[in-house]
Design an enzyme around this catalytic site. Structure first.
Site, PDB file in Angstrom:
ATOM      1  CG  ASP A 103     -44.342  28.830 -36.304  1.00 46.56           C
ATOM      2  OD1 ASP A 103     -43.357  28.378 -37.019  1.00 46.56           O
ATOM      3  OD2 ASP A 103     -44.489  28.533 -35.123  1.00 46.56           O
TER       4      ASP A 103
HETATM    5  N1  URA Z   1     -41.781  31.243 -32.259  1.00 45.93           N
HETATM    6  C1  URA Z   1     -42.731  30.392 -32.452  1.00 45.93           C
HETATM    7  O1  URA Z   1     -43.084  29.349 -31.743  1.00 45.93           O
HETATM    8  N2  URA Z   1     -43.368  30.524 -33.895  1.00 45.93           N
HETATM    9  C2  URA Z   1     -42.873  31.751 -34.619  1.00 45.93           C
HETATM   10  O2  URA Z   1     -43.517  31.819 -35.651  1.00 45.93           O
HETATM   11  C3  URA Z   1     -41.897  32.399 -33.959  1.00 45.93           C
HETATM   12  C4  URA Z   1     -41.289  32.414 -32.840  1.00 45.93           C
END
Ligand code: URA
Length: 235
Positions: A103
């Protein structure tokens, strides 16, 4: 492939710098001086030398990045900076892409490569490649949460996660944990904590497969994988 592209891949500078190398007469293909950097060469069958030194062509590169927050795991984005924007020209020219997504607000281990086959294998849901995250969680993370993750929790869309391993580092109003998951659903870690009524406030990926993030890499920094690391990843 164009000679300037090949030499840029091999770290001989920007296209402009390579053009100059050719003009200076130090680039030799199959024993003949080449002044035109746009010449097409076949790196499998032709020999290329720069300053009398043979150039070993390689097709693939593998980069380990400590992805910073605020940057998108993609090759292009209309609004935000991407992980590919952080690369130096000599790596950028390889047309690498991130293996999987973190993310925008997640930090940590991100592999970038132009090796589609390896990327595919690492991302294949059948391979169950483990990914370990460090997270700070709003709320007290408990052993019961660990039990729930071990069994699998139901996410907001009804999907039940595969068994995951929770290690509680500290418990309090803000808890610190490590979580290892064997799949990679969208926002998976955040949604797993939502499933047990808690909120992830900081997330960092520490490892993928058996490969750990190099602790010397500051957010935004990256380096090439060593041969040994590549072997570990291929395993
Ligand atoms: N899980 C998440 O919620 N975000 C990420 O970036 C990676 C794994």
């Amino acid at each position: 492939m164009r000679l300037d592209k090949l030499l840029a891949h091999m770290g001989f500078g920007t296209r402009k710098e390579i053009k100059k190398l050719c003009r200076d007469g130090v680039v030799v293909v199959d024993g003949k001086q080449v002044k035109d950097a746009s010449l097409h060469v076949d790196p499998q069958t032709q020999t290329v030398e720069v300053d009398g030194m043979p150039v070993e062509y390689r097709e693939f590169i593998y980069l380990m990045m400590n992805k910073p927050q605020g940057v998108i795991s993609a090759t292009e984005d209309r609004h935000d900076e991407t992980v590919v924007d952080l690369l130096a020209e000599q790596h950028y020219v390889f047309d690498v892409f991130p293996v999987g997504r973190l993310d925008k607000d997640t930090e940590g281990f991100l592999l970038l490569t132009n090796d589609g086959k390896l990327a595919h294998e690492l991302l294949s849901p059948r391979k169950h490649v483990p990914k370990t995250y460090f997270a700070r969680i709003e709320g007290r993370v408990t052993e019961e949460d660990g039990e729930a993750f071990k069994k699998g929790v139901k996410l907001d869309d009804g999907y039940v996660t595969l068994p995951a391993e929770l290690e509680i580092i500290s418990q309090g109003a803000i808890s610190e944990i490590q979580l290892t998951i064997y799949e990679g659903k969208f926002h998976q870690v955040k949604r797993m904590f939502e499933a047990v009524g808690k909120k992830v406030i900081y997330l960092k990926r520490l490892s993928m497969g058996e490969l750990q993030l190099d602790p010397d890499l500051e957010p935004g920094e990256y380096r090439e994988l060593t041969e040994e690391e590549l072997d570990v990843l291929r395993r």
